[in-house]
Design a protein around this motif. Structure first.
Motif, PDB file in Angstrom:
ATOM      1  N   TYR A 190       0.806  -1.211   0.000  1.00 21.57           N
ATOM      2  CA  TYR A 190       0.000   0.000   0.000  1.00 21.57           C
ATOM      3  C   TYR A 190       0.846   1.271   0.000  1.00 21.57           C
ATOM      4  O   TYR A 190       0.314   2.380   0.049  1.00 21.57           O
ATOM      5  N   THR A 191       2.176   1.106  -0.106  1.00 18.28           N
ATOM      6  CA  THR A 191       3.049   2.264  -0.301  1.00 18.28           C
ATOM      7  C   THR A 191       3.577   2.342  -1.735  1.00 18.28           C
ATOM      8  O   THR A 191       3.922   3.426  -2.202  1.00 18.28           O
ATOM      9  N   LEU A 192       3.637   1.194  -2.422  1.00 17.77           N
ATOM     10  CA  LEU A 192       4.062   1.177  -3.820  1.00 17.77           C
ATOM     11  C   LEU A 192       2.884   1.072  -4.774  1.00 17.77           C
ATOM     12  O   LEU A 192       2.997   1.431  -5.953  1.00 17.77           O
ATOM     13  N   GLY A 193       1.774   0.547  -4.278  1.00 14.55           N
ATOM     14  CA  GLY A 193       0.587   0.423  -5.120  1.00 14.55           C
ATOM     15  C   GLY A 193       0.597  -0.774  -6.039  1.00 14.55           C
ATOM     16  O   GLY A 193      -0.003  -0.736  -7.117  1.00 14.55           O
ATOM     17  N   VAL A 194       1.272  -1.876  -5.627  1.00 12.98           N
ATOM     18  CA  VAL A 194       1.360  -3.069  -6.467  1.00 12.98           C
ATOM     19  C   VAL A 194       0.764  -4.278  -5.761  1.00 12.98           C
ATOM     20  O   VAL A 194       0.734  -4.353  -4.532  1.00 12.98           O
ATOM     21  N   PHE A 195       0.305  -5.230  -6.573  1.00 13.13           N
ATOM     22  CA  PHE A 195      -0.252  -6.483  -6.079  1.00 13.13           C
ATOM     23  C   PHE A 195       0.804  -7.573  -6.238  1.00 13.13           C
ATOM     24  O   PHE A 195       1.381  -7.732  -7.320  1.00 13.13           O
ATOM     25  N   VAL A 196       1.060  -8.326  -5.158  1.00 17.75           N
ATOM     26  CA  VAL A 196       2.134  -9.318  -5.170  1.00 17.75           C
ATOM     27  C   VAL A 196       1.655 -10.631  -4.548  1.00 17.75           C
ATOM     28  O   VAL A 196       0.647 -10.663  -3.842  1.00 17.75           O
ATOM     29  N   CYS A 197       2.416 -11.688  -4.821  1.00 14.81           N
ATOM     30  CA  CYS A 197       2.088 -12.999  -4.257  1.00 14.81           C
ATOM     31  C   CYS A 197       2.609 -13.096  -2.817  1.00 14.81           C
ATOM     32  O   CYS A 197       3.324 -12.206  -2.335  1.00 14.81           O
ATOM     33  N   HIS A 198       2.270 -14.194  -2.156  1.00 13.12           N
ATOM     34  CA  HIS A 198       2.677 -14.377  -0.764  1.00 13.12           C
ATOM     35  C   HIS A 198       4.208 -14.407  -0.635  1.00 13.12           C
ATOM     36  O   HIS A 198       4.772 -13.781   0.268  1.00 13.12           O
ATOM     37  N   SER A 199       4.884 -15.125  -1.553  1.00 10.89           N
ATOM     38  CA  SER A 199       6.348 -15.233  -1.469  1.00 10.89           C
ATOM     39  C   SER A 199       7.019 -13.880  -1.652  1.00 10.89           C
ATOM     40  O   SER A 199       7.917 -13.499  -0.891  1.00 10.89           O
ATOM     41  N   CYS A 200       6.579 -13.125  -2.647  1.00 13.14           N
ATOM     42  CA  CYS A 200       7.196 -11.822  -2.897  1.00 13.14           C
ATOM     43  C   CYS A 200       6.849 -10.817  -1.805  1.00 13.14           C
ATOM     44  O   CYS A 200       7.642  -9.914  -1.512  1.00 13.14           O
ATOM     45  N   SER A 201       5.689 -10.990  -1.173  1.00 17.29           N
ATOM     46  CA  SER A 201       5.342 -10.081  -0.077  1.00 17.29           C
ATOM     47  C   SER A 201       6.354 -10.208   1.059  1.00 17.29           C
ATOM     48  O   SER A 201       6.685  -9.224   1.720  1.00 17.29           O
ATOM     49  N   GLY A 202       6.852 -11.433   1.282  1.00 14.89           N
ATOM     50  CA  GLY A 202       7.880 -11.626   2.304  1.00 14.89           C
ATOM     51  C   GLY A 202       9.164 -10.907   1.956  1.00 14.89           C
ATOM     52  O   GLY A 202       9.853 -10.375   2.836  1.00 14.89           O
ATOM     53  N   LEU A 203       9.500 -10.854   0.674  1.00 17.18           N
ATOM     54  CA  LEU A 203      10.704 -10.150   0.245  1.00 17.18           C
ATOM     55  C   LEU A 203      10.506  -8.637   0.317  1.00 17.18           C
ATOM     56  O   LEU A 203      11.459  -7.894   0.563  1.00 17.18           O
ATOM     57  N   HIS A 204       9.284  -8.191   0.121  1.00 14.27           N
ATOM     58  CA  HIS A 204       8.998  -6.756   0.269  1.00 14.27           C
ATOM     59  C   HIS A 204       9.228  -6.311   1.712  1.00 14.27           C
ATOM     60  O   HIS A 204       9.580  -5.161   1.961  1.00 14.27           O
ATOM     61  N   ILE A 252      12.423  -4.644   2.602  1.00 15.90           N
ATOM     62  CA  ILE A 252      12.603  -3.210   2.309  1.00 15.90           C
ATOM     63  C   ILE A 252      11.410  -2.452   2.894  1.00 15.90           C
ATOM     64  O   ILE A 252      10.743  -1.668   2.201  1.00 15.90           O
ATOM     65  N   ALA A 253      11.165  -2.713   4.171  1.00 12.32           N
ATOM     66  CA  ALA A 253       9.977  -2.155   4.841  1.00 12.32           C
ATOM     67  C   ALA A 253       9.966  -0.639   4.855  1.00 12.32           C
ATOM     68  O   ALA A 253       8.898  -0.025   4.983  1.00 12.32           O
ATOM     69  N   GLN A 254      11.130  -0.015   4.723  1.00  8.90           N
ATOM     70  CA  GLN A 254      11.172   1.437   4.692  1.00  8.90           C
ATOM     71  C   GLN A 254      10.595   1.980   3.386  1.00  8.90           C
ATOM     72  O   GLN A 254      10.276   3.168   3.281  1.00  8.90           O
ATOM     73  N   ILE A 255      10.444   1.097   2.393  1.00 13.18           N
ATOM     74  CA  ILE A 255       9.923   1.501   1.085  1.00 13.18           C
ATOM     75  C   ILE A 255       8.569   0.862   0.799  1.00 13.18           C
ATOM     76  O   ILE A 255       7.655   1.519   0.291  1.00 13.18           O
ATOM     77  N   SER A 256       8.470  -0.416   1.128  1.00 10.34           N
ATOM     78  CA  SER A 256       7.252  -1.153   0.789  1.00 10.34           C
ATOM     79  C   SER A 256       6.615  -1.742   2.039  1.00 10.34           C
ATOM     80  O   SER A 256       7.248  -2.503   2.771  1.00 10.34           O
ATOM     81  N   LYS A 257       5.358  -1.419   2.252  1.00  7.76           N
ATOM     82  CA  LYS A 257       4.596  -1.972   3.366  1.00  7.76           C
ATOM     83  C   LYS A 257       3.447  -2.778   2.784  1.00  7.76           C
ATOM     84  O   LYS A 257       2.661  -2.268   1.980  1.00  7.76           O
ATOM     85  N   LEU A 287      15.120 -13.331  -6.878  1.00  7.18           N
ATOM     86  CA  LEU A 287      13.887 -12.574  -6.670  1.00  7.18           C
ATOM     87  C   LEU A 287      14.100 -11.419  -5.695  1.00  7.18           C
ATOM     88  O   LEU A 287      13.620 -10.305  -5.916  1.00  7.18           O
ATOM     89  N   ASP A 288      14.837 -11.688  -4.626  1.00  3.51           N
ATOM     90  CA  ASP A 288      15.092 -10.651  -3.626  1.00  3.51           C
ATOM     91  C   ASP A 288      15.835  -9.469  -4.250  1.00  3.51           C
ATOM     92  O   ASP A 288      15.466  -8.305  -4.034  1.00  3.51           O
ATOM     93  N   GLN A 289      16.856  -9.765  -5.040  1.00  2.00           N
ATOM     94  CA  GLN A 289      17.640  -8.687  -5.649  1.00  2.00           C
ATOM     95  C   GLN A 289      16.894  -8.004  -6.789  1.00  2.00           C
ATOM     96  O   GLN A 289      17.116  -6.819  -7.051  1.00  2.00           O
ATOM     97  N   TRP A 290      16.016  -8.717  -7.458  1.00  2.00           N
ATOM     98  CA  TRP A 290      15.160  -8.117  -8.489  1.00  2.00           C
ATOM     99  C   TRP A 290      14.238  -7.079  -7.857  1.00  2.00           C
ATOM    100  O   TRP A 290      14.085  -5.967  -8.365  1.00  2.00           O
ATOM    101  N   ILE A 291      13.644  -7.438  -6.724  1.00  2.00           N
ATOM    102  CA  ILE A 291      12.745  -6.531  -6.016  1.00  2.00           C
ATOM    103  C   ILE A 291      13.516  -5.330  -5.471  1.00  2.00           C
ATOM    104  O   ILE A 291      13.078  -4.178  -5.580  1.00  2.00           O
ATOM    105  N   ARG A 292      14.694  -5.588  -4.892  1.00  2.00           N
ATOM    106  CA  ARG A 292      15.508  -4.488  -4.368  1.00  2.00           C
ATOM    107  C   ARG A 292      15.990  -3.579  -5.504  1.00  2.00           C
ATOM    108  O   ARG A 292      16.040  -2.355  -5.352  1.00  2.00           O
ATOM    109  N   ALA A 293      16.382  -4.183  -6.625  1.00  2.00           N
ATOM    110  CA  ALA A 293      16.866  -3.384  -7.759  1.00  2.00           C
ATOM    111  C   ALA A 293      15.771  -2.454  -8.273  1.00  2.00           C
ATOM    112  O   ALA A 293      16.044  -1.296  -8.625  1.00  2.00           O
ATOM    113  N   LYS A 294      14.537  -2.944  -8.289  1.00  2.00           N
ATOM    114  CA  LYS A 294      13.430  -2.131  -8.814  1.00  2.00           C
ATOM    115  C   LYS A 294      13.040  -1.000  -7.870  1.00  2.00           C
ATOM    116  O   LYS A 294      13.014   0.174  -8.265  1.00  2.00           O
ATOM    117  N   TYR A 295      12.728  -1.370  -6.633  1.00  4.02           N
ATOM    118  CA  TYR A 295      12.087  -0.406  -5.740  1.00  4.02           C
ATOM    119  C   TYR A 295      13.051   0.310  -4.789  1.00  4.02           C
ATOM    120  O   TYR A 295      12.842   1.467  -4.452  1.00  4.02           O
TER     121      TYR A 295
END
Length: 278
Positions: free
Chosen positions: A37-51, A54-59, A108-116
């Motif tokens: 709800y800080t990035l405005g994206v819909f993600v799966c359960h696994s990727c939500s754990g990786l988000h 980066i809790a300072q960016i994605s909640k 996946l973790d580094q893909w998410i970090r690289a993007k956001y």
């Protein structure tokens, strides 16, 4: 009359039906059940754990189990996966590996970090670690005889078309030279037995050779992995002029579908018949 919660549930269902929102914004699996709800994206359960890394960016919150406010849903509606991809994936290099849900979690973790977090695909300058055509650094390499990991200097040079490593950091001559046209890299942490473990395969004297390396820093290993892919991509562009990306990209690095040992029979014994002549 529908309650507030029922209206919220219906609103969430409607948001998931919007183009792009029916698949995870990061790995692509269908029917995501979480959202940032800080990035405005819909993600799966696994990727939500990786988000959450980066809790300072994605909640993130569960779409089904957590309470949602009207303002949060309004924000999700105003962004969504398609708009977020247009923003955070503006200039992803063709060679950069886009992981799926089946890949090693580090990718996946580094893909998410690289993007956001690092916003690497919003600025070409931030892609230098893997796109410059030259990379030098130290990796822990497993010894062939004793299995112990020792720090070794590695140099990847696209101009020379080789990846090489040195037994000593100040050595002038490399211990091994691996030509980019035969190199393959794949993450094999479970097989190697160390986190971030990378298996590099190459040809030497028409025989397949393997070396196993890792680095404590996951970003470092993923940067090396994508640097190898970049070098191979540019080599293949020269070797196969006119080939499309859809033809080249599957050749950059390949995962092993199945690897192991099998019993093989030797040559069949046949009696030798001697014919006596009169």
């Amino acid at each position: 009359m529908a309650s507030d919660q029922e209206r919220i549930r219906e609103r969430i269902k409607a948001l998931l039906k919007k183009p792009g929102n029916g698949n995870c914004a990061d790995c692509g699996v269908p029917e995501p059940e979480w959202a940032s709800y800080t990035l405005g994206v819909f993600v799966c359960h696994s990727c939500s754990g990786l988000h959450r890394n980066i809790a300072q960016i994605s909640k993130v919150k569960s779409l089904l189990l957590d309470p949602w406010s009207s303002s949060e849903l309004e924000f999700l509606d105003s962004v969504g996966n398609i708009a977020a991809k247009a923003k955070y994936e503006q200039i992803v290099p063709a060679f950069y590996y886009r992981p799926t849900s089946k890949d090693y979690v580090l990718l996946l973790d580094q893909w998410i970090r690289a993007k956001y977090e690092r916003k690497e695909f919003m600025s070409v300058e931030r892609q230098e670690p893997y796109s410059a055509g030259y990379r030098e650094g130290c990796l822990w390499k497993r010894g062939r005889d004793n299995g112990q990991y020792m720090s070794r200097k590695f140099i990847l040079t696209e101009r020379e078309g080789v990846l090489k490593y040195f037994n000593k950091h100040d050595a002038r001559e490399p211990k091994a030279i691996m030509k980019i046209n035969t190199v393959n890299a794949t993450f094999q942490a479970a097989k190697i037995g160390v986190p971030n473990g990378l298996q590099i395969t190459y040809l030497k004297d028409n025989s397949t050779r393997n070396i196993f390396v890792y680095h404590e820093d996951g970003k470092e290993m993923v940067d090396w992995f994508n640097a190898i892919r970049a070098a191979r991509y540019h080599y293949l562009q020269v070797a196969f002029p006119g080939a499309t990306n859809s033809e080249l990209l599957p050749k950059l690095t390949r995962n092993y579908i199945k690897e192991g040992y099998m019993e093989k029979t030797g040559p069949k014994w046949r009696p030798i018949l001697n014919a006596n002549r009169d």
